[in-house]
Design a protein around this motif. Structure first.
Motif, PDB file in Angstrom:
ATOM      1  N   SER A  30       5.659  -1.616  -4.117  1.00 52.56           N
ATOM      2  CA  SER A  30       6.397  -0.839  -4.974  1.00 52.56           C
ATOM      3  C   SER A  30       7.664  -1.735  -5.736  1.00 52.56           C
ATOM      4  CB  SER A  30       7.218   0.174  -4.067  1.00 52.56           C
ATOM      5  OG  SER A  30       6.249   0.979  -3.682  1.00 52.56           O
ATOM      6  N   PRO A  31       8.332  -2.735  -4.972  1.00 50.90           N
ATOM      7  CA  PRO A  31       9.364  -3.457  -5.658  1.00 50.90           C
ATOM      8  C   PRO A  31       8.655  -4.350  -6.807  1.00 50.90           C
ATOM      9  CG  PRO A  31       9.647  -3.872  -3.345  1.00 50.90           C
ATOM     10  CD  PRO A  31       8.322  -2.681  -3.579  1.00 50.90           C
ATOM     11  N   LYS A  32       7.567  -4.841  -6.772  1.00 43.68           N
ATOM     12  CA  LYS A  32       6.840  -5.508  -7.757  1.00 43.68           C
ATOM     13  C   LYS A  32       6.416  -4.510  -8.874  1.00 43.68           C
ATOM     14  CE  LYS A  32       4.224  -8.462 -10.255  1.00 43.68           C
ATOM     15  NZ  LYS A  32       5.092  -9.364 -10.897  1.00 43.68           N
ATOM     16  N   LEU A  33       6.211  -3.185  -8.462  1.00 45.22           N
ATOM     17  CA  LEU A  33       6.118  -2.336  -9.874  1.00 45.22           C
ATOM     18  C   LEU A  33       7.104  -2.075 -10.508  1.00 45.22           C
ATOM     19  CD1 LEU A  33       3.996  -0.572 -10.666  1.00 45.22           C
ATOM     20  CD2 LEU A  33       4.508   1.309  -9.360  1.00 45.22           C
ATOM     21  N   LEU A  34       8.528  -2.057  -9.947  1.00 50.26           N
ATOM     22  CA  LEU A  34       9.569  -2.013 -10.670  1.00 50.26           C
ATOM     23  C   LEU A  34       9.786  -3.287 -11.488  1.00 50.26           C
ATOM     24  CD1 LEU A  34      12.028  -0.615  -8.248  1.00 50.26           C
ATOM     25  CD2 LEU A  34      11.191   0.594 -10.157  1.00 50.26           C
ATOM     26  N   TYR A  35       9.726  -4.478 -10.990  1.00 52.66           N
ATOM     27  CA  TYR A  35       9.832  -5.825 -11.585  1.00 52.66           C
ATOM     28  C   TYR A  35       8.639  -5.795 -13.030  1.00 52.66           C
ATOM     29  CZ  TYR A  35      12.762  -8.187  -8.528  1.00 52.66           C
ATOM     30  OH  TYR A  35      13.827  -8.625  -7.672  1.00 52.66           O
ATOM     31  N   GLU A  36       7.475  -5.437 -12.789  1.00 52.62           N
ATOM     32  CA  GLU A  36       6.538  -5.330 -13.953  1.00 52.62           C
ATOM     33  C   GLU A  36       7.042  -4.388 -14.877  1.00 52.62           C
ATOM     34  OE1 GLU A  36       3.635  -6.684 -14.710  1.00 52.62           O
ATOM     35  OE2 GLU A  36       3.950  -8.110 -13.039  1.00 52.62           O
ATOM     36  N   TYR A  84      -2.164  -3.828 -12.646  1.00 53.23           N
ATOM     37  CA  TYR A  84      -1.392  -3.591 -11.360  1.00 53.23           C
ATOM     38  C   TYR A  84      -1.248  -2.041 -11.300  1.00 53.23           C
ATOM     39  CZ  TYR A  84       2.194  -4.277  -8.041  1.00 53.23           C
ATOM     40  OH  TYR A  84       2.721  -4.497  -6.686  1.00 53.23           O
ATOM     41  N   ILE A  85      -1.393  -1.501 -12.185  1.00 54.17           N
ATOM     42  CA  ILE A  85      -1.062   0.134 -12.213  1.00 54.17           C
ATOM     43  C   ILE A  85      -2.345   0.763 -11.600  1.00 54.17           C
ATOM     44  CG2 ILE A  85      -1.270   2.193 -13.488  1.00 54.17           C
ATOM     45  CD1 ILE A  85       0.785   1.278 -15.158  1.00 54.17           C
ATOM     46  N   ILE A  86      -3.605   0.006 -11.857  1.00 53.39           N
ATOM     47  CA  ILE A  86      -4.784   0.642 -11.348  1.00 53.39           C
ATOM     48  C   ILE A  86      -5.001   0.289  -9.981  1.00 53.39           C
ATOM     49  CG2 ILE A  86      -7.363   0.225 -11.393  1.00 53.39           C
ATOM     50  CD1 ILE A  86      -7.105  -0.183 -14.291  1.00 53.39           C
ATOM     51  N   LEU A  87      -4.422  -1.028  -9.736  1.00 59.66           N
ATOM     52  CA  LEU A  87      -4.755  -1.581  -8.259  1.00 59.66           C
ATOM     53  C   LEU A  87      -3.372  -0.705  -7.358  1.00 59.66           C
ATOM     54  CD1 LEU A  87      -4.758  -5.301  -8.911  1.00 59.66           C
ATOM     55  CD2 LEU A  87      -6.317  -4.101  -8.235  1.00 59.66           C
TER      56      LEU A  87
END
Length: 983
Positions: free
Chosen positions: A953-959, A935-938
């Protein structure tokens, strides 16, 4: 360096957490801002344009309004005012909108739609960074140029009552204030009464210029009951009466003054159909904005429909209205209807000041600003404006002058729109260097975990980690030297802010040493893997176990899920991915069970596809005096029957039926809470249960659920814990009755509703009692002569304490999720994992999958709006930051936490190998690391995507939070594994 696979995995995940934190710090960009804000007090305003003539207008225009009252109603959705609810519950406001002297707008707020960033946007006119959603819990002082600071510098006396976030953002700016906490969401009465009680006194006084009122009750009702609660109508009626009181007082005062007053009714954000906010749905971003003043004359029959504007436009409008300079970081445009009734020269002067401010901001943030369309339009507007001034000074009244003035006005408005759009696009200024270093750390960890998989899942579960050799290798020093040179070059050449460059040299050097060490370790691991591959090709093993269908499903499912996160639709509807995966897993287990039962397949043992040794489950129960799993009799010979073959009668049928039972439970859970970003508003069983007409049905369901929780949990608890669980569950029902969610059988109405503080604290006592009993047994098990059963009971009691706490925090209609989760755990432990002898890695992967699925079964999604912050204030009579954050986190991640806790209990009580916890820890870390790395790469490649702030961005916080929980799980698993080794 020799490490256990569990210890190695725990260290890797901790390093990965640091990498993700660094990546997040660089990914969430700093907002567009002016670099000369400290000079705003001495800077002179831009003079009026001139062409061959000398303009004498070099000062700011006089204020348009004498007093300004800002009445901000938290979560005031646009349809609450302009829709049917407004007509029914806000008659005075509706009259002002339809017939009064007012201008109505639908103000669009940008995500994140939470209070603190929205206040910053209203007062600065800028776009706050997405990271402000985290800072929302503890707002720092606002240092950017803003309307409040400008007004204070101009000698304006400002009074504030309401949300204490304003007091934190603007310390020492108010001559009088009374702040109330915004996070105690169970209070929707006193929090507004504390604001209104000051009104009568302050409206009679003449010693203030700006009055700000921030009402929180509507937002709190939304968090607790949703937008369709009957409490919403009552709160809107209350707000309507407050508005009428303020407006009539301002009108009566205008008779004695020359300038009119301005009353602003607005919301900071909207409210989703679930009652939350934070994301980018239409209900969350569209807020009501009404400007009320006797200066806005309306002719008979003049019907004004609400127009759409940006929320950031209010800062420029308030500055013009108060005769102040526009904040330098504002990207908003003047709301033109406010000045439409003024003479043409004043209109053009206001528009010119706004375009000059935007053009300066563009010059400071865009290197090629001269090529921007908005800047070119601004220059054309200035030339036309200069011609108009020259014509105005020569001939004051002519048709040519009027036509030219209209043309200049249109040109200015178009330039404002284009400039504002150009500056909005510049909001994504990423700290690429910090992002790159964080991503490298995460990928290095993944590159260490993947080659270590075959050896990590062997019987000994130990690894030779090449960490000491890099310290003496030439490659390490060359890499460190190169990275240090790169760090110096980046930090000395870039003009944009960089977080890694702002760190002390010792800290930054430590990060570079860590990156170099991990890179050398990756190179060593890959070289050893290649050498091992060559040896295997020369001397192939006599027999090797292939991949089972379950192994293949787990591997492909994990990789497929990671790749699916590159599409916005799959992120918004990620719950569908996990529902599909757990359903497919159940079908695979069904196939495996039937094959073993009906086809006579040899199921004496299952090999881990990457392991050199078998991992077997216990065939016989431990003796009463056994001291640990090492003395258990292992099934290492074919003379022992497999657990599946030993089952007879009903138990054998339960093994065959259990996958279908789990499938049925998952289907019921999908119907209970509609989730996702796109379809969360659609009706489901949860909406039906939470409506006021079905409180009796919800009460029966909650009572049955609490009884079932006791039945499912109490079997393995001690007597003291059973009693504490019983009283705790009874206290949970009493708490929900006290706050009005449920009814007692003899209760007919909602009289006597309270905050339930006493009842909730009563439950907390028993939660702590159960946790204390479990911890005591766990510590007691460390004594060598103690029965091993004491340890398993202690772990289960700690698990039961978390279950009891989760039951308290979850809404009543979500208690069936907890019940069915416990039931699935019990069914799979007895009739799936033990009879089929799945190894620890497979069991850990299944626990992780079900934990993720139950995160969405609860009603969560990848939208911040679904976070139930009311859970953080259960039993609190005031806002306490640390308990509120911990309780909210546990309520949100109940599924993953309880499934991880169950995994620890199952492996400790059932496994016949001391390496089970290490295997599970390594598998857990790897399964979590793969989607995080992908996900970081994507996200990095999609950082300019249209939905980067609303979806990715919200999904990044959840991850990031999922990874943090996984790190805690791995650390605890490793600690337990070390304890087992010592005992």
């Amino acid at each position: 360096m020799r490490l256990g696979s569990g210890t190695f995995a725990a260290c890797c995940v901790v390093i990965e957490v640091l990498g993700v934190a660094l990546f997040l710090r660089g990914f969430f960009p700093a907002p567009v801002c002016s670099f000369s804000e400290t000079e705003h007090q001495t800077e002179s305003p831009a003079p009026e344009p001139s062409a061959g003539a000398i303009s004498n207008w070099t000062e700011l225009p006089r204020p348009l309004f004498r007093k300004v009252v800002i009445m901000l109603i938290d979560a005031l959705r646009d349809d609450f005012v302009f829709g049917s609810k407004g007509v029914k519950f806000m008659p005075y406001t509706t009259y002002l909108v339809e017939k009064g002297s007012s201008h109505s707008f639908v103000a669009e707020a940008k995500p994140p739609t939470v209070t603190m960033p929205r206040i910053k946007a209203l007062m600065t006119g800028g776009l706050p960074g997405f990271i402000d959603v985290v800072r929302n819990l503890n707002s720092p002082a606002l240092l950017e140029d803003n309307v409040i600071t400008r007004a204070k510098a101009a000698g304006k006396r400002i009074i504030f009552y309401g949300d204490e976030t304003w007091v934190k953002l603007f310390p020492k700016h108010f001559v009088e204030y009374d702040g109330t906490t915004s996070f105690f969401v169970s209070d929707y009465t006193e929090v507004d009464d504390n604001v209104t009680r000051h009104l009568d006194k302050v409206l009679k006084r003449r010693d203030w210029d700006v009055l700000i009122l921030h009402y929180l009750g509507l937002d709190h009702i939304g968090h607790v009951s949703g937008p369709n609660s009957p409490l919403v109508g009552r709160k809107l009626s209350e707000m309507d009466s407050v508005l009428m009181k303020i407006h009539t007082s301002l009108l009566s005062e205008e008779r004695e003054t020359l300038l009119p007053n301005l009353l602003v009714l607005c919301g900071d954000h909207g409210m989703s159909e679930a009652g939350g906010h934070g994301a980018s749905s239409v209900e969350e971003v569209n807020t009501a904005l009404i400007l009320i003043s006797s200066a806005f004359e309306r002719k008979p029959g003049d019907i004004r429909h609400p127009k759409y504007i940006q929320q950031t436009d209010l800062a420029a409008t308030l500055s013009i209205g108060l005769g102040l300079p526009i904040p330098k970081s504002s990207i908003g445009s003047l709301i033109f209807p406010v000045v439409e009734g003024k003479p043409m020269r004043e209109q053009l002067r206001f528009l010119h000041l706004n375009t000059v401010q935007l053009s300066k901001l563009l010059q400071e943030n865009v290197p090629s600003y001269e090529k921007e369309p908005g800047f070119e339009q601004f220059k054309v507007s200035e030339r036309l404006h200069g011609n108009w001034i020259r014509l105005y000074l020569e001939e004051n009244n002519s048709e040519v002058l009027s036509n030219l003035g209209s043309k200049v006005r249109r040109q200015y408005l178009e330039a404002l729109r284009t400039l504002s759009l150009s500056l909005s696009r510049q909001a994504a200024q990423y700290d690429i260097y910090s992002m790159a270093v964080g991503a490298v750390l995460v990928l290095e960890v993944l590159a260490l975990l993947l080659p270590s998989l075959p050896r990590a899942l062997t019987g000994k579960a130990e690894l030779d980690v090449p960490l000491l050799s890099p310290a003496s290798s030439l490659l390490f020093y060359l890499l460190l030297l190169a990275l240090a040179a790169l760090h110096v070059a980046v930090c000395t050449s870039t003009d944009s802010p960089c977080y890694l460059c702002s760190l002390p040299w010792l800290t930054a050097g430590g990060v570079l040493v860590l990156v170099s060490t991990l890179l050398c370790a990756v190179v060593s691991a890959l070289a050893e893997l290649l050498a091992s591959g060559k040896r295997l090709r020369k001397n192939p093993p006599q027999s090797s176990s292939g991949w089972s269908g379950l192994d293949l499903l787990i591997s492909l499912g994990t990789v497929g899920h990671a790749l699916s996160l590159g599409a916005s639709s799959f992120v918004e509807q990620e719950h569908q991915t996990w529902y599909f995966l757990v359903n497919t897993l159940c079908l695979a287990l069904c196939h495996e069970t039937y094959r073993h039962c009906f086809l006579g397949h040899d199921c004496a043992r299952q090999r881990c596809p990457h392991a050199g040794e078998e991992f077997d489950w216990v065939a016989v129960a431990p003796q009463a005096k056994s001291t640990g799993p090492d003395v258990w009799e292992l099934d290492r010979a074919s003379k022992h029957p497999s657990p599946l073959e030993a089952l007879r009668g009903p138990e054998r049928w339960m093994v065959l039926v259990s996958p279908w039972v789990i499938l049925t439970c998952c289907r019921l859970l999908r119907s209970l809470n509609q989730t996702g970003v796109q379809w969360a508003h659609r009706p489901d069983l949860g909406h039906w249960l939470t409506s006021s007409d079905h409180k009796a049905e919800l009460s029966v369901l909650a009572a049955v659920s609490l009884i079932m929780i006791f039945v499912l949990v109490q079997k393995r608890c001690s007597l003291a814990s059973k009693v504490a669980m019983a009283f705790g569950l009874l206290g949970i029902y009493c708490y929900r009755v006290a706050v009005g969610n449920l009814l007692f059988p003899w209760q007919q109405n909602n009289k006597g509703i309270s905050k339930g503080i006493t009842e909730a604290r009563f439950v907390y006592v028993f939660v702590l009692g159960v946790l204390f009993t479990g911890t005591k047994d766990l510590l007691k098990s460390q004594i060598p002569a103690t029965d091993f059963a004491v340890k398993t009971v202690g772990l289960w009691e700690i698990h039961s304490g978390f279950v009891l706490l989760a039951a308290l925090l979850l809404r009543p209609h979500r208690l069936p999720v907890l019940v069915l989760g416990l039931a699935i755990q019990a069914v799979m432990a007895r009739f799936v994992w033990t009879p089929l002898r799945h190894d620890a890695a497979q069991v850990a992967a299944m626990h992780y999958w079900f934990g993720q699925a139950f995160f969405y079964f609860q009603g969560n999604s990848n939208s911040i709006a679904t976070v139930d912050i009311s859970a953080g204030f259960v039993g609190l009579d005031a806002y306490a930051e640390v308990p509120a954050v911990l309780l909210t986190t546990l309520a949100t991640y109940t599924g993953p936490v309880l499934w991880a806790s169950h995994l620890l209990n199952f492996l400790t009580s059932e496994a016949g190998s001391g390496s089970a916890l290490s295997h599970a820890c390594f598998c857990y870390a790897l399964i979590c690391s793969l989607p995080v790395s992908a996900y970081i790469i994507l996200v990095t490649s999609l950082r300019y995507h249209l939905f980067i702030w609303s979806v990715f961005s919200p999904k990044l916080l959840y991850e990031g939070m999922h990874l943090l929980i996984t790190a805690a799980v791995c650390v605890f698993f490793t600690a337990m594994d070390q304890t087992n080794a010592k005992s």
